[in-house]
Write an enzyme that holds these catalytic residues in place. Structure first.
Site, mmCIF file in Angstrom:
data_model
loop_
_atom_site.group_PDB
_atom_site.id
_atom_site.type_symbol
_atom_site.label_atom_id
_atom_site.label_comp_id
_atom_site.label_asym_id
_atom_site.label_seq_id
_atom_site.Cartn_x
_atom_site.Cartn_y
_atom_site.Cartn_z
ATOM 1 N N SER A 154 0.796 -0.834 -0.368
ATOM 2 C CA SER A 154 0.239 0.289 0.181
ATOM 3 C C SER A 154 1.162 0.878 -0.086
ATOM 4 O O SER A 154 2.174 0.913 0.247
ATOM 5 C CB SER A 154 -0.490 0.170 1.280
HETATM 6 N N1 SAH Z 1 -1.490 -4.747 4.237
HETATM 7 C C1 SAH Z 1 -1.009 -4.979 3.048
HETATM 8 C C2 SAH Z 1 -1.748 -4.892 1.329
HETATM 9 C C3 SAH Z 1 -1.813 -5.517 0.810
HETATM 10 S S1 SAH Z 1 -2.869 -4.928 -0.945
HETATM 11 C C4 SAH Z 1 0.372 -4.287 2.661
HETATM 12 O O1 SAH Z 1 0.892 -3.483 3.817
HETATM 13 O O2 SAH Z 1 1.211 -3.843 2.337
HETATM 14 C C5 SAH Z 1 -4.254 -6.087 -0.245
HETATM 15 C C6 SAH Z 1 -3.538 -7.415 0.086
HETATM 16 O O3 SAH Z 1 -5.501 -8.200 0.555
HETATM 17 C C7 SAH Z 1 -2.945 -8.452 -0.901
HETATM 18 O O4 SAH Z 1 -1.947 -9.168 -0.538
HETATM 19 C C8 SAH Z 1 -4.497 -8.982 -1.303
HETATM 20 O O5 SAH Z 1 -4.498 -10.705 -2.346
HETATM 21 C C9 SAH Z 1 -4.707 -9.485 0.483
HETATM 22 N N2 SAH Z 1 -6.323 -10.196 -0.474
HETATM 23 C C10 SAH Z 1 -7.697 -10.019 -0.928
HETATM 24 N N3 SAH Z 1 -8.807 -10.023 -0.761
HETATM 25 C C11 SAH Z 1 -8.592 -11.094 0.354
HETATM 26 C C12 SAH Z 1 -9.287 -11.837 1.433
HETATM 27 N N4 SAH Z 1 -10.790 -12.260 1.426
HETATM 28 N N5 SAH Z 1 -8.576 -12.126 2.638
HETATM 29 C C13 SAH Z 1 -7.346 -11.484 3.228
HETATM 30 N N6 SAH Z 1 -6.656 -11.000 2.109
HETATM 31 C C14 SAH Z 1 -7.023 -10.490 1.246
#
Ligand code: SAH
Length: 215
Positions: free
Chosen positions: A64
């Site tokens: 993010s």
């Molecule tokens: N918090 C992360 C953001 C990653 S982007 C960071 O700091 O880098 C969002 C993430 O949510 C992705 O890795 C994606 O695979 C995950 N995601 C999407 N739907 C999800 C779900 N239902 N349960 C768990 N993870 C999910």
């Protein structure tokens, strides 16, 4: 902690930028100033590691934007020892910020490969968090209730399981909208049956995919 002097100044600049953009919680800024974001991304992207932008981490997902991480963390108003659930571990960056704030962190990621990578990163940097590979739209009932829940992917609706897993006095921070744009919601659990909802600014997240999310 792995450190590379080359990144010290860009990281401090990022902190200054976030302060200018309105992040006020100094503890959040301190955490951002400490975490080696570059180690969570491909070395080919290292020159962008401390720019205030989202970057690819593989599997079509992103680490993010630092402003987004800072804003969501600030909205949680974490106190030391709070139990926080994160949905979407991804790169583990947000997870590290939460750990730095003194929270007991639980985090769920739906991509197995990202889950394993995150586990390794947290270990390398000495952060302790409980991780799980699975569908975070269902929360993580084993350890509920939580003082705070933060969803780091865009949801079509607020998953009811997440609301149900909030402590009384706890808050859920979640971006809700369509695939192009989401509004950040902060939902307080006031009592067993009462909730209050705030609508904040607009963001753009990767989709929350799961049983109670996008299909
Ligand atoms: N918090 C992360 C953001 C990653 S982007 C960071 O700091 O880098 C969002 C993430 O949510 C992705 O890795 C994606 O695979 C995950 N995601 C999407 N739907 C999800 C779900 N239902 N349960 C768990 N993870 C999910």
């Amino acid at each position: 902690m792995l450190e590379n002097r080359r990144f010290v100044r860009p990281r401090q600049k990022l902190v200054d930028q976030l302060r200018e953009k309105g992040i006020q919680d100094e503890r959040v800024l301190m955490a951002i100033g400490k975490i080696p974001r570059h180690t969570l991304i491909d070395s080919g992207l290292h020159n962008k590691a401390y720019q205030d932008t989202a970057l690819p981490i593989g599997m079509g997902q992103t680490i993010s934007q630092p402003y987004t991480v800072a804003r969501q963390t600030e909205l949680l108003e974490i106190k030391k020892g709070d139990k926080i659930l994160e949905i979407g571990t991804g790169s583990s960056y947000q997870c590290m910020v939460l750990c730095e704030m003194g929270a007991n962190v639980y985090s769920v990621e739906r991509h197995n490969e990202l889950y394993h990578r995150a586990k390794k990163h947290l270990q390398t940097h000495g952060y302790r968090a409980m991780l799980k590979a699975g569908d975070g739209t269902l929360g993580w009932s084993t350890y509920a209730p939580y003082d705070g829940i933060v969803v780091t992917a865009g949801a079509p609706v607020v998953p009811q399981d997440l609301i149900a897993q909030l402590n009384i006095g706890g808050k859920l921070v979640i971006p809700v909208g369509d695939e192009k744009k989401q509004v950040m919601l902060r939902i307080f659990r006031v009592s067993e049956t009462e909730y209050q909802q705030e609508e904040l600014d607009n963001f753009k997240f990767v989709p929350l995919i799961g049983e109670k999310g996008w299909k």
